[in-house]
Write an enzyme that holds these catalytic residues in place. Structure first.
Site, PDB file in Angstrom:
ATOM      1  N   GLU A  46      43.519  39.236  41.717  1.00 15.22           N
ATOM      2  CA  GLU A  46      42.724  38.522  40.722  1.00 15.22           C
ATOM      3  C   GLU A  46      43.620  38.179  39.529  1.00 15.22           C
ATOM      4  OE1 GLU A  46      38.341  38.578  38.638  1.00 15.22           O
ATOM      5  OE2 GLU A  46      39.327  40.475  38.870  1.00 15.22           O
TER       6      GLU A  46
ATOM      7  N   GLY B 113      43.478  47.687  33.968  1.00 19.29           N
ATOM      8  CA  GLY B 113      43.028  49.074  34.051  1.00 19.29           C
ATOM      9  C   GLY B 113      42.632  49.448  35.474  1.00 19.29           C
ATOM     10  N   ALA B 114      41.926  48.516  36.120  1.00 22.15           N
ATOM     11  CA  ALA B 114      41.440  48.768  37.468  1.00 22.15           C
ATOM     12  C   ALA B 114      41.004  47.446  38.080  1.00 22.15           C
ATOM     13  CB  ALA B 114      40.249  49.726  37.428  1.00 22.15           C
TER      14      ALA B 114
ATOM     15  N   GLU C 295      38.576  45.686  41.341  1.00 28.28           N
ATOM     16  CA  GLU C 295      37.439  46.003  42.217  1.00 28.28           C
ATOM     17  C   GLU C 295      37.573  45.542  43.670  1.00 28.28           C
ATOM     18  OE1 GLU C 295      37.475  43.719  39.694  1.00 28.28           O
ATOM     19  OE2 GLU C 295      36.275  41.961  40.183  1.00 28.28           O
ATOM     20  N   ASN C 296      38.769  45.375  44.208  1.00 24.59           N
ATOM     21  CA  ASN C 296      38.917  44.937  45.612  1.00 24.59           C
ATOM     22  C   ASN C 296      37.862  45.606  46.486  1.00 24.59           C
ATOM     23  OD1 ASN C 296      41.554  43.889  44.781  1.00 24.59           O
ATOM     24  ND2 ASN C 296      42.101  46.055  44.724  1.00 24.59           N
TER      25      ASN C 296
ATOM     26  N   HIS D  36      32.215  50.706  36.342  1.00 25.28           N
ATOM     27  CA  HIS D  36      32.438  49.265  36.213  1.00 25.28           C
ATOM     28  C   HIS D  36      32.899  48.661  37.550  1.00 25.28           C
ATOM     29  CE1 HIS D  36      33.929  45.664  33.884  1.00 25.28           C
ATOM     30  NE2 HIS D  36      34.682  45.565  34.975  1.00 25.28           N
ATOM     31  N   GLU D  37      33.922  49.256  38.131  1.00 23.66           N
ATOM     32  CA  GLU D  37      34.469  48.667  39.362  1.00 23.66           C
ATOM     33  C   GLU D  37      33.475  48.779  40.520  1.00 23.66           C
ATOM     34  OE1 GLU D  37      36.805  46.878  38.704  1.00 23.66           O
ATOM     35  OE2 GLU D  37      37.559  47.832  36.882  1.00 23.66           O
TER      36      GLU D  37
ATOM     37  N   HIS E  98      30.950  46.041  40.408  1.00 26.27           N
ATOM     38  CA  HIS E  98      31.462  44.785  40.976  1.00 26.27           C
ATOM     39  C   HIS E  98      31.267  44.693  42.484  1.00 26.27           C
ATOM     40  CE1 HIS E  98      33.354  42.830  37.618  1.00 26.27           C
ATOM     41  NE2 HIS E  98      34.277  43.750  37.401  1.00 26.27           N
TER      42      HIS E  98
HETATM   43  N1  BES Z   1      38.303  42.439  37.553  1.00 23.13           N
HETATM   44  C1  BES Z   1      38.887  43.233  36.538  1.00 23.13           C
HETATM   45  C2  BES Z   1      40.371  43.368  36.666  1.00 23.13           C
HETATM   46  C3  BES Z   1      41.163  42.228  36.092  1.00 23.13           C
HETATM   47  C4  BES Z   1      41.284  42.102  34.721  1.00 23.13           C
HETATM   48  C5  BES Z   1      41.817  41.334  36.907  1.00 23.13           C
HETATM   49  C6  BES Z   1      42.039  41.073  34.188  1.00 23.13           C
HETATM   50  C7  BES Z   1      42.549  40.298  36.384  1.00 23.13           C
HETATM   51  C8  BES Z   1      42.668  40.171  35.012  1.00 23.13           C
HETATM   52  C9  BES Z   1      38.300  44.639  36.540  1.00 23.13           C
HETATM   53  O1  BES Z   1      37.015  44.725  37.030  1.00 23.13           O
HETATM   54  C10 BES Z   1      38.203  45.080  35.102  1.00 23.13           C
HETATM   55  O2  BES Z   1      37.420  44.532  34.391  1.00 23.13           O
HETATM   56  N2  BES Z   1      39.027  46.032  34.693  1.00 23.13           N
HETATM   57  C11 BES Z   1      39.065  46.476  33.328  1.00 23.13           C
HETATM   58  C12 BES Z   1      38.491  47.833  33.175  1.00 23.13           C
HETATM   59  C13 BES Z   1      37.042  47.787  32.846  1.00 23.13           C
HETATM   60  C14 BES Z   1      36.431  49.166  32.807  1.00 23.13           C
HETATM   61  C15 BES Z   1      36.751  47.089  31.559  1.00 23.13           C
HETATM   62  C16 BES Z   1      40.504  46.520  32.890  1.00 23.13           C
HETATM   63  O3  BES Z   1      41.358  46.472  33.767  1.00 23.13           O
HETATM   64  O4  BES Z   1      40.747  46.586  31.704  1.00 23.13           O
HETATM   65 ZN    ZN Z   2      35.589  43.995  35.792  1.00 18.51          ZN
END
Ligand code: BES
Ligand code: ZN
Length: 886
Positions: free
Chosen positions: A152, A288-289, A291-292, A324-325, A328
């Site tokens: 992503e 941070g993470a 959601e694959n 959160h993940e 998703h």
């Molecule tokens: N889908 C996002 C990961 C992502 C973020 C991919 C930016 C590409 C660009 C994931 O679900 C997400 O939101 N991760 C957050 C953590 C969340 C608890 C707010 C992150 O990585 O900060």
């Molecule tokens: Zn997210």
């Protein structure tokens, strides 16, 4: 009919966003249906080979097949027609700027099925995107690599050529050829694992066919891991993969995940559709993470809990990230946005639901109160800029997509959903969500689809109300006027867009859910209505003189309230006595703070109000106070009277500090623990003598091994001691950093180093941030920590200017560099710096920072005006305070 939308022209006039880059989506003439992909990563040479066959459906006869690819070498491209005839392309055109390849054939492909196959090769890169390498030290002490994916938003194309747009859903069969002794994972469970003919060190691992899904959710991991495992009450096999020898650190996340799955199943009335879900900690991870579907990847700090070394605040964060993940898996994976313009459907929604689930699992966290300081006020902050953007934002080119993973998509998105949840009530909200997810399963949606489902379930005009929040930039300020009419109170409420520079902006209007509470029962909402015009009168019966009326109880409506001084004053006794609920205390403070920033009232008013919080005991209210103090500190650090401000802060935090002390009481609450960490950090950083002395003593004992610091006290102690600018302490801290095994501990130390104000040490921190000691994923946060002090800010900026090319090469755009640009620039407070930052970013094109640098520039100019306006008045007030307390 009223129209709520300002024209695009007005929006462009207000903001200075550069013209969008030319961009076109892939043609609709061909649709991918199924990918059969084999990947063979080489973990020592850091390259990979792959081959794939894609089943296509030709929708419109065409001689051209266009799909996405980036940084791959393609060969053996073939197309097999339904007739069985195999053809090869006449020409292959790769467009690097468009990240596409077009194959042109010497005949028009007829409507109907076809198969495209090809081989490809690429590097396992070190940019944390696409198919990349992450390094670790094996149990035997050897440096090794894991191969892992992060796709992503638009990086699946770096791993295999594909229709890399969320609406091109297909099914996937994934095969991995990997060393026998490595763990190989993908979205689906393994179906077979066989020796590889011709090389007995390798095995061929095949995974089950995936459901229909978007390319950005495909994932594979090949490396060495241990795991802990459980089965959720609804029958899903859950595993948490950790570094070898650390499977215990996965237990907390495992417990959360196994409880969250049945919670969501019940909440959405839809079961998680895959047989398994893996959560895995990756040592090098850009966000941070992620959601694959079925294989969620995490930074180590967002997944692993070491009971002796993980702080309460980090544990809470891990619960939120897991929540959160996993949200998703329904919202995003099962039902996906049609295009990135609707990214907020994913991120805003998951950012709301993570709180629902953590509230369910950990009621003692009082997490919904924390939502307001963590999420809601961050959104309002960014959204008061002219360079903010609507939740539904037109984007095209990948560099534009990266930049909208921001506080608007996440925090404003979550905040307007929370407001909508309140407006509809939980029952209709849940029904609408269930219908939406069911109707659009394995498909894609636009924002309008969500409104339609919620509108139908609630029989309320959801679309009409919500469009005003998602299609327009910004939010309203509600100005309150009040008069008495016998035993009744008559309020006049007027809306106008709130802008951080105090200007009246434009003619935007919102449909605003309004509500009120009174001192008769501060916890009760007495009236709810929708403001659907510029202004309205509301009569509250039985509200006699002397009773206060508060707008927006619970701080749920996404707007700011402006009271005339005499109304605001009425709340002060209720703040002191805490009869006003916590969310209302903090909401009042934050609204007043925003009015001050915008120049509607003087900073002195906020300083006065802050003193009413001397007896405050709620963690989240203190967190809001800290937010105001931190901003004022940035501003005042540019003056010569900062010591007066530091004294003011020390006094403000002294009473609560004495009450909490250093030692955790037996069985004390989670929130008390968080509060102690916050208060000690503030007292230490603002130089409270007793705290400084005790911090030094405790650090010495920690280092000598006499008494290990509890995890919750480490950050305050580290920062306090580093701020004393002693070179020896600095060296000790770097030594501690190198010795630390837990990544959380490394973060805690490296992000404390920026507290130093010594010019030589500041340089050393900046160099340390770029050194091999610090992973690329962490560098930006260390530099940001430096930029939080006044001398550090100038040094970090100079450092960024000198190293920008190196940083651009290191990250190749993306999320981390945008964060860095924001935090190192936005706290300057002079026109001179604004001009400098402006010319730097217009000369050097730094991909993925256009929007962010414009926002920073606007903030610098706001700070400049603010300081100029109130500098003298603040000084005078602080002097009077100092005299009084002497
Ligand atoms: N889908 C996002 C990961 C992502 C973020 C991919 C930016 C590409 C660009 C994931 O679900 C997400 O939101 N991760 C957050 C953590 C969340 C608890 C707010 C992150 O990585 O900060
Ligand atoms: Zn997210």
């Amino acid at each position: 009919m009223r129209t709520y939308f300002i024209t695009l022209k007005t929006q462009l006039k207000l903001s200075k966003m550069p013209e969008p880059k030319p961009f076109e989506r892939l043609p609709q003439s061909i649709q991918p249906k199924h990918y059969d992909i084999t990947l063979q990563p080489n973990l020592t040479k850091c390259i990979f080979k792959g081959w794939q066959t894609i089943d296509l459906e030709v929708k419109e006869p065409t001689a051209k097949v266009q799909l996405n690819t980036l940084d791959l070498t393609l060969s053996e491209v073939k197309l097999t027609l339904e007739s069985g005839e195999t053809i090869t392309p006449l020409s292959t055109d790769i467009s690097v700027p468009n990240e596409t390849v077009s194959f042109t054939f010497d005949q028009t492909l007829p409507k109907g099925p076809a198969q495209l196959s090809m081989n490809f090769e690429g590097e396992l890169n070190d940019k944390m995107k696409g198919f990349y390498r992450s390094n670790y030290t094996s149990v035997s002490g050897e440096e090794r690599y894991t191969a892992v994916t992060q796709f992503e938003a638009t990086d699946a194309r770096r791993c295999f050529p594909c229709w890399d747009e969320p609406a091109h859903k297909a099914t996937f069969n994934i095969t991995l050829i990997v060393p026998k002794d490595r763990v190989a994972l993908s979205n689906m469970p393994e179906v077979s694992s066989k020796p590889y003919e011709g090389d007995e060190t390798l095995q061929v691992v095949k995974f089950a066919k995936s459901p229909l899904m978007s390319t950005y959710l495909v994932a594979v991991v090949v490396g060495e891991y241990d795991y802990v495992e459980d089965t959720s009450s609804d029958g899903v096999k859950v595993r948490v993969y950790t570094p070898v020898g650390k499977s215990d650190q996965g237990s907390f996340a495992l417990e959360v995940a196994t409880k969250v799955l049945p919670y969501y199943k019940d909440y959405f009335q839809i079961a998680y559709p895959l047989p398994k879900i893996d959560l895995i900690a990756i040592a090098d991870f850009s966000v941070g993470a992620m959601e694959n579907w079925g294989l969620v990847t995490y930074r180590e700090t967002c997944l692993l809990v070491d009971p002796h070394n993980t702080s309460a605040s980090q544990k809470q964060w891990i619960a939120l990230v897991v929540g959160h993940e996993l949200a998703h898996q329904w919202f995003g994976n099962l039902v996906t946005m049609e295009w990135w313009t609707h990214l907020w459907l994913n991120e805003g929604y998951a950012s709301f639901v993570e709180f629902l689930c953590v509230d369910h699992l950990f009621p003692e966290y009082d997490i919904w109160t924390q939502f307001v300081t963590d999420t809601y006020i961050c959104a309002l902050g960014l959204d008061s800029l002219k360079n903010s953007h609507p939740i539904e934002v037109p984007v095209g080119h990948p560099s534009e997509v990266d930049e909208i993973f921001d506080d608007i998509s996440y925090s404003k998105g979550a905040s307007v959903i929370r407001m909508l949840h309140q407006y509809l009530g939980d029952k209709d909200f849940r029904l609408g969500m269930h219908n939406y997810l069911t109707q659009h399963s394995y498909a894609n949606t636009f924002t309008e689809d969500l409104w339609a489902a919620l509108g139908k379930a609630s029989k309320k005009p959801v679309g009409k109300v919500m469009r005003t929040w998602t299609k327009q930039t910004g939010f309203p300020m509600i100005t309150v006027a009040s008069h008495q009419d016998g035993d009744n109170r008559v309020l006049t409420l007027t809306q106008q867009r709130f802008l951080a520079d105090g200007s009246s902006g434009d003619s935007s209007q919102w449909m605003v859910p309004l509500s009120f509470s009174t001192s008769k029962d501060p916890s009760k909402t007495v009236m709810e209505l929708i403001l659907d015009a510029e202004s309205t009168h509301v009569t509250l019966d039985g509200v006699t003189p002397g009773i206060w009326v508060k707008v927006n109880p619970g701080t749920i409506g996404y707007y700011r309230t402006r009271y005339p001084p005499e109304l605001l004053e009425q709340f002060i006794p209720a703040i002191r006595s805490k009869t006003l609920p916590p969310l209302d205390r903090l909401g009042l403070l934050d609204d007043l703070f925003a009015m001050v920033q915008a120049g509607h009232t003087s900073t002195v008013e906020v300083l006065k109000l802050l003193e009413a919080f001397m007896d405050e005991d709620n963690y989240t209210v203190w967190s809001e106070i800290h937010h105001c103090i931190a901003k004022l500190n940035q501003l005042i650090s540019n003056t010569d009277y900062h010591p007066l401000f530091a004294a003011f802060v020390r006094r403000l935090f002294s009473k609560i500090g004495d009450k909490l002390g250093w030692e955790a009481k037996a069985g004390e609450s989670h929130l008390h623990t968080l509060l102690r960490e916050l208060v000690l950090t503030q007292r230490g950083l603002y130089g409270d003598k007793e705290v400084v002395e005790e911090a030094k003593r405790r650090l010495d004992r920690h280092i000598s091994g006499a008494a290990t610091l509890p995890a919750d006290l480490r950050s305050p102690v580290y920062k306090t001691v580093v701020a004393l600018n002693d070179h020896k302490t600095y060296d000790q801290m770097v030594k501690l950093y190198r010795a630390a095994d837990l990544h959380e501990e490394k973060d805690r130390i490296s992000r404390s180093l920026g507290a130093t104000k010594d010019p030589n040490l500041i340089q050393r921190v900046l160099e340390f941030a770029m050194s091999d000691d610090v992973r690329n994923q962490d560098t930006v946060f260390v530099i940001i920590s430096v930029a939080m002090t006044c001398p550090g800010r100038s040094a970090a900026w100079a450092f960024f200017k000198a190293h920008h090319q190196q940083l651009v090469d290191r990250y190749e755009g993306g999320y981390l560099i945008a964060r860095l640009v924001k935090y190192i620039t936005e706290n300057f407070a002079s026109e001179e710096m604004a001009t400098e930052v402006e010319s730097f970013f217009s000369e050097k094109q730094i991909p993925g920072t256009d929007r962010t640098s414009q926002q920073s520039l606007e903030t610098i100019r706001l700070n400049t005006a603010w300081l100029k306006r109130d500098k003298e008045a603040i000084k005078k007030y602080l002097q009077t305070c100092a005299e009084k307390s002497n």
